[in-house]
Design a protein around this motif. Structure first.
Motif, mmCIF file in Angstrom:
data_model
loop_
_atom_site.group_PDB
_atom_site.id
_atom_site.type_symbol
_atom_site.label_atom_id
_atom_site.label_comp_id
_atom_site.label_asym_id
_atom_site.label_seq_id
_atom_site.Cartn_x
_atom_site.Cartn_y
_atom_site.Cartn_z
ATOM 1 N N ASP A 1 55.849 36.632 -22.525
ATOM 2 C CA ASP A 1 56.152 36.015 -21.339
ATOM 3 C C ASP A 1 55.456 36.217 -19.954
ATOM 4 O O ASP A 1 55.730 37.392 -19.431
ATOM 5 N N GLY A 2 54.185 35.791 -19.875
ATOM 6 C CA GLY A 2 53.331 36.356 -18.810
ATOM 7 C C GLY A 2 51.954 35.955 -19.263
ATOM 8 O O GLY A 2 51.654 34.919 -19.882
ATOM 9 N N TYR A 3 50.984 36.497 -18.464
ATOM 10 C CA TYR A 3 49.272 36.251 -18.895
ATOM 11 C C TYR A 3 48.967 36.842 -20.294
ATOM 12 O O TYR A 3 49.417 37.827 -20.618
ATOM 13 N N GLU B 1 47.041 28.863 -16.157
ATOM 14 C CA GLU B 1 45.996 29.068 -15.446
ATOM 15 C C GLU B 1 44.647 29.300 -16.508
ATOM 16 O O GLU B 1 44.813 29.516 -17.599
ATOM 17 N N GLY C 1 47.237 31.416 -20.018
ATOM 18 C CA GLY C 1 48.587 31.431 -19.965
ATOM 19 C C GLY C 1 48.938 30.964 -18.283
ATOM 20 O O GLY C 1 48.356 30.994 -17.515
ATOM 21 N N LEU C 2 50.333 30.732 -18.518
ATOM 22 C CA LEU C 2 51.060 30.359 -17.235
ATOM 23 C C LEU C 2 50.372 29.051 -16.781
ATOM 24 O O LEU C 2 50.324 29.134 -15.082
ATOM 25 N N THR D 1 53.246 39.520 -13.790
ATOM 26 C CA THR D 1 52.904 39.321 -12.439
ATOM 27 C C THR D 1 53.585 40.162 -11.237
ATOM 28 O O THR D 1 54.839 40.234 -11.587
#
Lengths: 183, 832
Positions: free
Chosen positions: B552-554, B643, B640-641, B531
């Motif tokens: 760790d992210g989309y 969304e 992920g996250l 992001t």
């Protein structure tokens, strides 16, 4: 133009050197100053002055209305030779050497037989292309009698570099005789 | 989130299984941008070496007067090939390769928008380039100059195959330029990291966006010119023949309409690299980010308004020259903005020197020099003197080598650790730099003088009494010094790959996303997509890279054995779709081979094979979509996250739709060039008096059927939107498009002898263009019906229908100016 270019080159390289070696000397200059100063204030006046000079100089080389119509010599290019003819003298035979009157402007009417060539006598002035289907005119003046070298400046095939010619400028008194008497 | 979090190593393995390309024969099916970007660059370097050897032959020949080393016949092939190879086979593919490799990484994507197109472009480039080099080895290289001025390049004055090699080989290569342009534009607009709005994009993205847009507009005039000239050579259609209503100057206009923007197309990516490298070594972000964007957009616009400065001596009225002269001089302003932004960045940072910075300094010295002589050449009176002399040779090498090769060398040393994951051990880099810069200036600075002394370009030898001897000898000497420098660079690269120490990630402490990954990069680039909450050129790439590698992210997971990356809103960078990319396949290779059959058939005049090649190419392209698409509406899926967004097929604003619009722009530019050519000939060319046969009305009938098609495709679309079968209307549209094509073809037949006069051959070209586009509309609508039957189309997954509508409308709209010009041409006289 040459000295101007040297000055500008020196300025840019000096700034670059300074920025690398002594960044602190230039660090206080704000981004806006760099962009406005270097990008606008520095080049704009120079470019405007150059463009005006060039336009005036170019206009100066153009035929002016009202002035006497100069002689028109025809230069016809083909692979790989030039043929010059002199329509203002009846019976004058075409020549492979360009005969010019010294001390007066002449119009060279440039045409091409086959491919594109370009008429250029470096010491007398700029060049003009000889393009099939087109007729171009360039005004030249040889100030003094003598021999000037001419070349084809547009790549025209295998014989391109052999397509040179000789331009002879004659004193006005001898000129008519020279062309009339040429075989 | 219910998904089980994998360990970084397990995630790497899972993603590599999806994205990886196995070694061996499978490499032929590679579509991954990592592999293809490197391939582009390696092949471009090979062509650079070939072009360099040609340059050495030129300098060897010119070193002494009256040299008999190579005669004019061979010399003409060599200088033509030197220019052609360096421009088309080295410079453009080189930056394309770097952009293909680098852009997805800098933008935070896992690949480009159309991986198979990348591969197809690469094969077209390789095959087209091979045709050119193969012809040269066999002694049939093009010999009419890299600018191919007709009539010299026409069938009469170059009867052999040489000019066809150029026209067809280069057009083949240009396919890769157009595909790259489309792909880069769409990728930059739609495939950035979440949060990376356009104003947070690293500056290289802006440079490449503008460059790709310029390629999209700049290449079609050349492609059109090449098609017309090849049609004149092969079928005697007199577009450029002044005895039959053509004009050699039309070629010059079309060529330079491409040729001048081309210079900026080469310079801007290099400037983008400088704008990326300089801040890293100045250890501060680039200053005047916005001013630079304005400057490069201004440059792009200006560059299309000054092609005539290559034509100052063709006999254009003086005031018109004044306009183009002013436009040429104005380019100095956006250039100066960038130069001073770079100096300002260095000055306000804490600069340090390393090998890339040496080449940056070399760039400044050489390029500023070339820029200044450029301003001189923009002045008409000076230009008519210096035009086509060695002064221009000096200028263009200062600009192109200064503006492209030096930045490329800086970029090479800057990003080599990214390619290799190693650091340099042998300090060959510094002596190589000195050899190159000294050799370069020795070679080319002196050419300013030889040019001012009257030495014209493109002569294979000169007599010794004209005073050019020692200057030429020194130039040749410098050329060989420079070559030694380049050879050292090559050795240096090989050394680093072979013996370099495994270095730390991100050796320059750069702040752009391509360093937030292991080096050499994994096939999938990012294990999770980042992001971006600030301008993406001063990120903390070290810690970010570690977080992304841990997932760790989309999209930090492997799903359904699909190659997934994110699409974002064009302006804001908010994620709006999951883009499912096609996996590796041999289709691009087969399609490129079919295209090669088409081009080789034309080249060797085996005309029966040409339609086979064309049909095979189109047929194979129609097979491409089979591997993609979905047969049910899935709705938003997890990214992920916390969304969820739909897959690309289920949103309107997807990359396929964008690519089609962008491709239509390139196509329209090609057509506009044709319309320009027709108007130009009708108004300017000699030999347009005399009688003409009457207007024929068939294309007007075609216009009616085409408009009918546009209406029918709309009905199909609304039926589909209501969930009903659009097939009937689609097939109706296809039938109408077929009728339109037939009407256009009948129109061309009715024209009679198209070789008689340019007036007729222009109409032939216009109708042929319309017939081809109606044919495309027919294929696309029929294909859509087929896709619908296969279940790939629904009210939500309606991209195929929108494409049908786009190209049906395009074909209809194209007929309007064609018909208007027919009426004009019918009143212009010409043929007897």
């Amino acid at each position: 133009m040459f000295w101007g270019a040297i000055a500008l080159f020196t300025l840019v390289i000096a700034l670059l050197a300074l920025s690398l070696l002594r960044p602190s000397a230039l660090a206080s200059i704000k981004p806006r100053t760099w962009i406005v100063g270097g990008g606008l204030v520095l080049p704009v006046p120079i470019l405007i002055a150059l463009l005006i000079t060039a336009l005036l100089l170019g206009e100066h080389l153009l035929p002016k209305p009202g002035s006497a119509e100069p002689l028109r010599i025809e230069a016809h290019a083909s692979q790989w030779q030039w043929r010059f003819s002199y329509p203002f003298i009846p019976d004058a035979a075409p020549t492979t050497i360009l005969h010019l009157p010294a001390g007066e402007p002449v119009d060279i009417v440039v045409t091409a037989e086959d491919v594109i060539h370009s008429f250029w006598i470096p010491r007398l002035g700029g060049k003009i292309d000889a393009i099939p289907g087109h007729t171009n005119i360039i005004r030249l003046q040889a100030d003094k009698p003598g021999v000037y070298r001419g070349i084809c400046a547009e790549y025209c095939g295998e014989g391109h570099e052999t397509m040179g010619f000789e331009a002879r400028a004659h004193a006005p008194a001898d000129y008519a005789v020279t062309i009339g008497g040429q075989p | 989130m219910s998904r089980e979090q994998l360990s970084p190593v397990a995630l790497h393995k899972a993603l590599t299984r999806i994205w990886g390309t196995p070694p061996g024969w499978a490499r032929f099916s590679a579509v991954n941008h990592n592999i293809l970007g490197k391939r582009f660059m390696v092949v471009a370097m090979v062509f650079f070496a070939i072009g360099g050897v040609l340059a050495m032959l030129i300098r060897a020949q010119l070193a002494t007067p009256d040299s008999a080393f190579i005669g004019p016949e061979l010399y003409n092939q060599i200088f033509t090939m030197h220019g052609t190879v360096m421009m088309f086979l080295f410079a453009i593919p080189m930056f394309e390769g770097l952009a293909i490799y680098m852009l997805p990484k800098m933008l935070g994507a896992r690949d480009l928008a159309f991986p198979r197109m990348t591969a197809y472009g690469f094969w077209c480039y390789l095959f087209g380039g091979t045709i050119l080099i193969g012809a040269m080895v066999m002694g049939y290289a093009p010999n009419s100059g890299w600018f191919m001025y007709t009539p010299l390049s026409s069938g009469i004055y170059t009867p052999g195959i040489n000019a066809d090699v150029w026209l067809l080989g280069i057009t083949f290569v240009e396919i890769s330029a157009i595909t790259a342009a489309v792909e880069l534009i769409v990728t930059i607009l739609k495939m950035r990291a979440p949060g990376m709005s356009l104003t947070r994009m690293p500056i290289f993205g802006w440079y490449m966006l503008v460059t790709a847009a310029m390629m999209l507009i700049g290449f079609p005039p050349l492609i059109l010119g090449s098609i017309l000239l090849e049609m004149e050579r092969a079928f005697d259609l007199p577009f450029f023949d002044p005895t039959r209503g053509g004009d050699p100057l039309l070629w010059q206009h079309l060529f330079w309409l491409f040729g001048h923007p081309e210079v900026y197309i080469i310079f801007l990516p290099a400037a983008g690299m400088l704008s990326t490298i300089i801040p890293t070594f100045a250890r501060r972000p680039l200053i005047a980010y916005n001013a630079i964007i304005v400057a490069i957009v201004a440059m792009a616009f200006l560059s299309f308004g000054l092609w005539v400065h290559h034509m100052f001596t063709v006999g254009i009225p003086h005031l018109a020259l004044g306009f183009f002269s002013a436009a040429s001089a104005l380019v100095a302003i956006p250039t100066a903005v960038q130069i001073f932004a770079w100096i300002g960045t260095i000055a306000s940072g804490r600069p340090r020197l390393d090998v890339p910075m040496l080449y940056v300094i070399g760039f400044f010295i050489v390029f500023v020099c070339g820029g200044l002589t450029g301003v001189m050449l923009a002045m008409v009176p000076f230009n008519t003197q210096a035009h086509d002399s060695y002064f221009v040779v000096a200028h263009l090498h200062y600009v192109l080598v200064g503006g492209f090769v030096f930045p490329m060398l800086a970029a090479l040393y800057y990003w080599l650790p990214h390619f290799t994951g190693r650091s340099s051990v042998y300090r060959l880099s510094v002596p190589a730099f000195w050899l190159i810069i000294i050799g370069f200036n020795l070679t080319f600075f002196l050419m300013h003088l030889t040019g001012l002394m009257g030495m014209p370009r493109r002569i294979s030898t000169y007599p010794s009494n004209w005073g050019w001897d020692w200057l030429n000898l020194l130039s040749s000497f410098g050329g060989f010094i420079m070559t030694m420098g380049f050879a050292l660079v090559l050795v240096d690269i090989v050394m680093q790959f072979r013996f370099g120490r495994r270095g730390a990630r991100n050796p320059w402490a750069a702040g752009t996303l391509e360093w937030a990954m292991p080096t050499p990069p994994p096939d999938y680039n990012f294990a999770a997509l980042p992001t971006v909450a600030q301008r993406a050129d001063s990120l903390d790439t070290g810690s970010l890279g570690n977080r992304l590698a841990a997932g760790d992210g989309y999209l930090g997971f492997a799903r359904a054995h699909r190659q997934e990356t994110l699409g974002v809103d064009m302006m804001t960078g908010n994620p709006d779709q999951v883009i499912v990319l096609p996996r590796r396949t041999l289709l691009p290779l087969w399609t490129a081979l079919a295209t090669a059959v088409f081009f080789l058939g034309l080249l060797f005049k085996i005309y029966w094979i040409v339609p086979l090649g064309a049909v095979a190419t189109v047929g194979l392209f129609l097979v491409w979509p089979r591997a993609l698409g979905h047969t049910r509406d899935a709705g938003p899926i997890d990214i992920g996250l916390g969304e969820a967004v739909p897959v690309d097929a289920e949103v309107g604003d997807n990359v396929t739709w964008w690519a089609s619009k962008v491709a239509a722009v390139a196509d329209a530019t090609l057509y506009a060039s044709l319309l320009f050519g027709a108007l130009y000939l009708a108004v300017v060319a000699p030999g347009w008096d005399g009688q003409l046969r009457e207007t024929n009305w068939w294309p007007a009938i075609g216009l009616l059927t085409a408009l009918g098609g546009s209406a029918a495709v709309r009905l199909a679309r609304s039926r589909n939107a209501d969930g009903m079968s659009p097939c009937g209307w689609l097939l109706g549209t296809a039938a109408l498009a077929g009728l339109t094509a037939a009407a256009c073809i009948v129109g061309t037949v009715q024209l009679g002898d198209a070789t008689a006069h340019a007036n007729i051959s222009l109409r032939f070209a216009l109708y042929a263009y319309c017939a081809i586009h109606s044919g495309i509309a027919m294929l696309i609508t029929a294909h859509t019906a087929w896709r619908w039957r296969g279940g790939y189309v629904s009210a939500v997954r309606a991209t195929s229908l929108r494409l049908s509508m786009l190209w049906t409308d395009y074909a209809a709209v194209a007929l309007i100016p064609a018909w208007g010009l027919t009426l004009l041409l019918a009143r212009s006289g010409g043929a007897s």
